[in-house]
Design an enzyme around this catalytic site. Structure first.
Site, PDB file in Angstrom:
ATOM      1  N   PRO A  17       5.043   3.012  -1.739  1.00 27.76           N
ATOM      2  CA  PRO A  17       3.994   2.567  -2.665  1.00 27.76           C
ATOM      3  C   PRO A  17       4.374   2.783  -4.125  1.00 27.76           C
ATOM      4  O   PRO A  17       4.060   1.953  -4.984  1.00 27.76           O
ATOM      5  CB  PRO A  17       2.791   3.436  -2.263  1.00 27.76           C
ATOM      6  CG  PRO A  17       3.022   3.737  -0.816  1.00 27.76           C
ATOM      7  CD  PRO A  17       4.512   3.894  -0.681  1.00 27.76           C
ATOM      8  N   ARG A  18       5.064   3.877  -4.423  1.00 32.56           N
ATOM      9  CA  ARG A  18       5.441   4.164  -5.801  1.00 32.56           C
ATOM     10  C   ARG A  18       6.369   3.081  -6.353  1.00 32.56           C
ATOM     11  O   ARG A  18       6.156   2.555  -7.448  1.00 32.56           O
ATOM     12  CB  ARG A  18       6.123   5.537  -5.888  1.00 32.56           C
ATOM     13  CG  ARG A  18       6.551   5.915  -7.296  1.00 32.56           C
ATOM     14  CD  ARG A  18       7.305   7.230  -7.282  1.00 32.56           C
ATOM     15  NE  ARG A  18       8.459   7.168  -6.406  1.00 32.56           N
ATOM     16  CZ  ARG A  18       9.594   6.584  -6.723  1.00 32.56           C
ATOM     17  NH1 ARG A  18       9.726   5.969  -7.883  1.00 32.56           N
ATOM     18  NH2 ARG A  18      10.608   6.575  -5.869  1.00 32.56           N
ATOM     19  N   GLU A  52       5.472  -4.558   1.594  1.00 35.87           N
ATOM     20  CA  GLU A  52       5.386  -3.822   2.859  1.00 35.87           C
ATOM     21  C   GLU A  52       5.657  -2.357   2.532  1.00 35.87           C
ATOM     22  O   GLU A  52       6.800  -1.950   2.351  1.00 35.87           O
ATOM     23  CB  GLU A  52       6.409  -4.371   3.864  1.00 35.87           C
ATOM     24  CG  GLU A  52       6.128  -5.793   4.322  1.00 35.87           C
ATOM     25  CD  GLU A  52       4.832  -5.911   5.098  1.00 35.87           C
ATOM     26  OE1 GLU A  52       4.374  -4.885   5.667  1.00 35.87           O
ATOM     27  OE2 GLU A  52       4.256  -7.007   5.127  1.00 35.87           O
ATOM     28  N   GLY A 111       9.269  -0.981   0.922  1.00 36.28           N
ATOM     29  CA  GLY A 111       9.594   0.284   0.284  1.00 36.28           C
ATOM     30  C   GLY A 111       8.366   1.156   0.150  1.00 36.28           C
ATOM     31  O   GLY A 111       7.369   0.965   0.835  1.00 36.28           O
ATOM     32  N   CYS A 127       8.145   3.727   9.343  1.00 31.82           N
ATOM     33  CA  CYS A 127       6.941   3.695   8.509  1.00 31.82           C
ATOM     34  C   CYS A 127       5.661   3.625   9.325  1.00 31.82           C
ATOM     35  O   CYS A 127       4.601   3.990   8.826  1.00 31.82           O
ATOM     36  CB  CYS A 127       7.001   2.532   7.542  1.00 31.82           C
ATOM     37  SG  CYS A 127       6.946   0.936   8.345  1.00 31.82           S
TER      38      CYS A 127
END
Length: 489
Positions: A210-211, A230, A208, A264
């Site tokens: 970083p937040r 990840e 997902g 990503c």
């Protein structure tokens, strides 16, 4: 190929405060009981579950393709190569190598332990949680699951609620191929995920933003649960003046616009000189036309944006700089044209947040050193790319930067290699997976030393009262390694 976060990309939305009720307690108790019974440990069980995954992929190919079409309008070729085929390869690799992976690993001993048996045992953690995103909703569920099964864990799967078609298949069809006492699926959105994370797991694997990764890590810390994150970030792509620009354009365009840019590891922005930009733009236009025709909206080979929320976010980014290529959008179809932006500012949102769509900004730098400095003052990306006919230029970028993965003169083909670890560094994630690396991720490496209950005469020099002679002998025994296996056990 991970989905991104709410504001800057397409992963899990905000995790809301959880209610007091915990509907998953009984499910987790059953999974833990199954694990503690030893059910998942034998190789035969692991093989049977991996074979179940293989049958799931083969027998439901059309269903899977239909779900990917429903969620992302993903072209069949892209769905095959980036989702189904890669998953099949992971299953096959695990089946072919499972017994080797599971074997105890013998280790070097010193002279003081030469008559003992020393090895590393790969043991499962227990009950693992896998939280997956929406952008590759099959791949990013099954690839971690393959390693978790191979390592002998019980698993809770949490597919993304945003990719509704695939969520339904994972929740309703996949369980028919696995042991229901050891594997389960939880559906729902942020509220369900929040409640789920309140529970104690033995391992968490999250893909997902970083937040949201910070939220998952915080939840894991309450139980000191080990985890893999990840995540993502803005992946730089340096294009040197000395390049075959049409080759560069072909490769950058395909990797940027694959899955409508919702990848990503896609190149997120290009760094090049203004002179190279002026030559690269017509080459990129030729590539877009060759791939998707004069009107990309009618191309059967271009995916769509996952939902209205992300479409509107991307539509807002189209206003940054100037669209030298593309720039069109259609809300009804959630279509964003393959777009190249120029004259962008470093402070523009398109240069600050992960784009996660078919938009490629070009930012001008005057030298490779300026490009490297630009990259290094930002968070470490998940992937980094450099294009040049001069191998010294590519290696300079490689040597003087840090990223999860690196591609020289190509895009993210490293994602197809099970021999290569994949994962982020710093802000882009922690831990790796793919192939044997996934098995290792879901395995605790337990150091073991088995000594004889006899032979006490050889052990006596360790005990008090200490003497100079015994101390000298013990130091000598500990310092000298035994270069061959020896054990009386």
């Amino acid at each position: 190929m991970s989905g991104k976060g709410e504001k800057s990309s397409g992963r899990k939305s905000n995790l809301e405060p959880e209610p007091q009720v915990n509907p998953y307690a009984d499910i987790l108790t059953c999974l833990r009981d199954a694990f503690n019974s030893g059910r998942t440990r034998p190789a035969e069980f692991r093989v049977s579950q991996l074979c179940g995954l293989s049958r799931f992929l083969k027998e439901n190919r059309k269903l899977l393709l239909d779900a990917l079409t429903q969620d992302l309008n993903k072209p069949a070729s892209e769905a095959d190569i980036s989702e189904i085929v890669l998953c099949e390869g992971e299953v096959k690799l695990a089946l072919n190598n499972l017994h080797t992976w599971m074997k105890d690993e013998q280790v070097e001993k010193n002279l003081a332990t030469q008559m003992d048996s020393a090895f590393i045992r790969k043991e499962p953690y227990g009950v693992a949680l896998i939280i997956a995103p929406w952008n590759y909703p099959l791949n990013l569920v099954l690839v971690p699951l393959v390693g978790a099964i191979a390592a002998g864990n019980c698993v809770v799967l949490k597919p993304s609620e945003i990719s509704k078609g695939m969520e339904k298949v994972i929740a309703e069809v996949l369980p028919q191929y696995l042991d229901k006492n050891c594997f389960t699926t939880v559906v729902g959105g942020p509220q369900e995920a929040t409640i789920l994370l309140k529970n104690k797991f033995d391992y968490i694997f999250f893909t997902g933003s970083p937040r949201v990764g910070q939220i998952v890590m915080s939840a894991a810390s309450k139980h000191l649960t080990p985890l893999t994150l990840e995540l993502g970030g803005k992946n730089p792509c340096y294009v040197d003046d000395n390049c075959d620009l049409q080759n560069v354009a072909n490769r950058v365009a395909w990797f940027r616009f694959l899955n409508a840019g919702q990848t990503c590891v896609a190149p997120d922005y290009v760094l090049c000189s203004r002179e190279t930009q002026e030559k690269l733009l017509p080459a990129l236009q030729r590539a877009v036309t060759q791939f998707y025709g004069q009107d990309p909206q009618n191309s059967p080979d271009l995916a769509r944006i996952i939902n209205d929320k992300h479409f509107h976010r991307l539509q807002g980014l189209l206003g940054n700089g100037r669209a030298a290529i593309g720039g069109q959008s259609d809300e009804q179809e959630r279509y964003i044209a393959p777009t190249v932006l120029v004259d962008v500012k470093e402070t523009d949102p398109v240069m600050q947040e992960e784009i996660f769509g078919p938009i490629l900004p070009i930012f001008n730098v005057q030298s490779i050193d300026e490009a490297i400095a630009f990259i290094r003052k930002r968070e470490k990306p998940l992937a980094l790319y450099a294009f040049s006919n001069d191998s010294k230029v590519v290696n300079k970028v490689l040597d003087q930067t840090s990223s999860g993965s690196f591609g020289g003169n190509d895009g993210f083909m490293f994602m197809t290699m099970t021999s290569m670890p994949f994962g982020g560094v710093g802000h882009s994630g922690m831990g790796t997976y793919h192939g044997k690396f996934t098995f290792d991720t879901f395995s605790h490496r337990r150091g073991c030393l088995l000594s004889s209950p006899h032979l006490e005469m050889f052990k006596k020099i360790r005990y008090p009262p200490y003497s100079p002679r015994h101390r000298k002998l013990m130091v000598w025994l500990l310092e000298h390694k035994l270069g061959f296996p020896c054990s009386i056990l």
